[in-house]
Enzyme design. Sequence first.
Site, PDB file in Angstrom:
ATOM      1  N   HIS A   5       0.841  -1.206   0.000  1.00 12.79           N
ATOM      2  CA  HIS A   5       0.000   0.000   0.000  1.00 12.79           C
ATOM      3  C   HIS A   5       0.867   1.244   0.000  1.00 12.79           C
ATOM      4  O   HIS A   5       1.917   1.285   0.631  1.00 12.79           O
ATOM      5  CB  HIS A   5      -0.955   0.015   1.199  1.00 12.79           C
ATOM      6  N   HIS A  25       0.821   5.081   1.164  1.00 11.90           N
ATOM      7  CA  HIS A  25       0.146   6.103   1.952  1.00 11.90           C
ATOM      8  C   HIS A  25       0.260   7.428   1.195  1.00 11.90           C
ATOM      9  O   HIS A  25       1.350   7.790   0.746  1.00 11.90           O
ATOM     10  CB  HIS A  25       0.842   6.316   3.297  1.00 11.90           C
TER      11      HIS A  25
HETATM   12  P1  5GP Z   1       1.768   0.280   7.373  1.00  6.27           P
HETATM   13  O1  5GP Z   1       2.335   0.517   8.750  1.00  6.27           O
HETATM   14  O2  5GP Z   1       1.662  -1.187   7.064  1.00  6.27           O
HETATM   15  O3  5GP Z   1       2.512   1.051   6.309  1.00  6.27           O
HETATM   16  O4  5GP Z   1       0.326   0.924   7.390  1.00  6.27           O
HETATM   17  C1  5GP Z   1      -0.841   0.213   7.560  1.00  6.27           C
HETATM   18  C2  5GP Z   1      -1.963   1.222   7.578  1.00  6.27           C
HETATM   19  O5  5GP Z   1      -3.188   0.543   7.424  1.00  6.27           O
HETATM   20  C3  5GP Z   1      -2.047   2.013   8.891  1.00  6.27           C
HETATM   21  O6  5GP Z   1      -1.940   3.406   8.616  1.00  6.27           O
HETATM   22  C4  5GP Z   1      -3.404   1.613   9.468  1.00  6.27           C
HETATM   23  O7  5GP Z   1      -4.056   2.683  10.099  1.00  6.27           O
HETATM   24  C5  5GP Z   1      -4.152   1.160   8.224  1.00  6.27           C
HETATM   25  N1  5GP Z   1      -5.165   0.144   8.487  1.00  6.27           N
HETATM   26  C6  5GP Z   1      -5.019  -0.988   9.223  1.00  6.27           C
HETATM   27  N2  5GP Z   1      -6.164  -1.693   9.215  1.00  6.27           N
HETATM   28  C7  5GP Z   1      -7.047  -0.996   8.449  1.00  6.27           C
HETATM   29  C8  5GP Z   1      -8.414  -1.229   8.068  1.00  6.27           C
HETATM   30  O8  5GP Z   1      -9.043  -2.207   8.435  1.00  6.27           O
HETATM   31  N3  5GP Z   1      -8.987  -0.286   7.258  1.00  6.27           N
HETATM   32  C9  5GP Z   1      -8.316   0.815   6.849  1.00  6.27           C
HETATM   33  N4  5GP Z   1      -8.976   1.667   6.067  1.00  6.27           N
HETATM   34  N5  5GP Z   1      -7.036   1.060   7.184  1.00  6.27           N
HETATM   35  C10 5GP Z   1      -6.401   0.171   7.978  1.00  6.27           C
END
Ligand code: 5GP
Length: 146
Positions: free
Chosen positions: A100, A102
């Site tokens: 993903h 951001h």
């Molecule tokens: P990472 O740390 O893997 O780069 O970011 C994961 C992101 O996914 C975090 O910003 C977290 O808030 C978001 N996230 C986790 N679970 C969910 C979910 O069920 N729905 C949405 N919309 N975002 C999620």
Amino acid sequence: MPACIFCKIIKGESPASLVFEDDNCLAFMDIQPVNPGHVLVIPRRHAVSLADMNAEECARLFSAAHALAAAVRASGLRCEGVNLLLADGEAAGQEVFHVHVHVFPRFAGDGFGFTYGPEYAILPERRELDEQARKIRSALTPAVGP
Ligand code: 5GP
Ligand code: ZN
């Protein structure tokens, strides 16, 4: 593979506030935003890491992220700048193991920031940079090389 929360969103099995979708990717609001307007852009095909995606899939993912950055700026939400961030691997801060990007608005004093290790203040010598460049250059795959 354990249930992937982002795959559940793609399948409509988990709720999300959708911003954009096409046949390659999906963009929706992060449930725990850095700032209001924080969007996640994901490929439809489950991929844990960038290494699991081909150049075409990546190009389309980043193209969507590019468009969303412009949309976040134009949205009327508070936005003085935009960060694009992709955590590839646990050590890089990845918590959801479905690739993903951001895309989130930034403004002065929002409290978000990067922290640096103690070595950061010491600039490497040119020969070290040249050696690192040589190693990375020789590892470049034809898909992204010149
Ligand atoms: P990472 O740390 O893997 O780069 O970011 C994961 C992101 O996914 C975090 O910003 C977290 O808030 C978001 N996230 C986790 N679970 C969910 C979910 O069920 N729905 C949405 N919309 N975002 C999620
Ligand atoms: Zn997934």
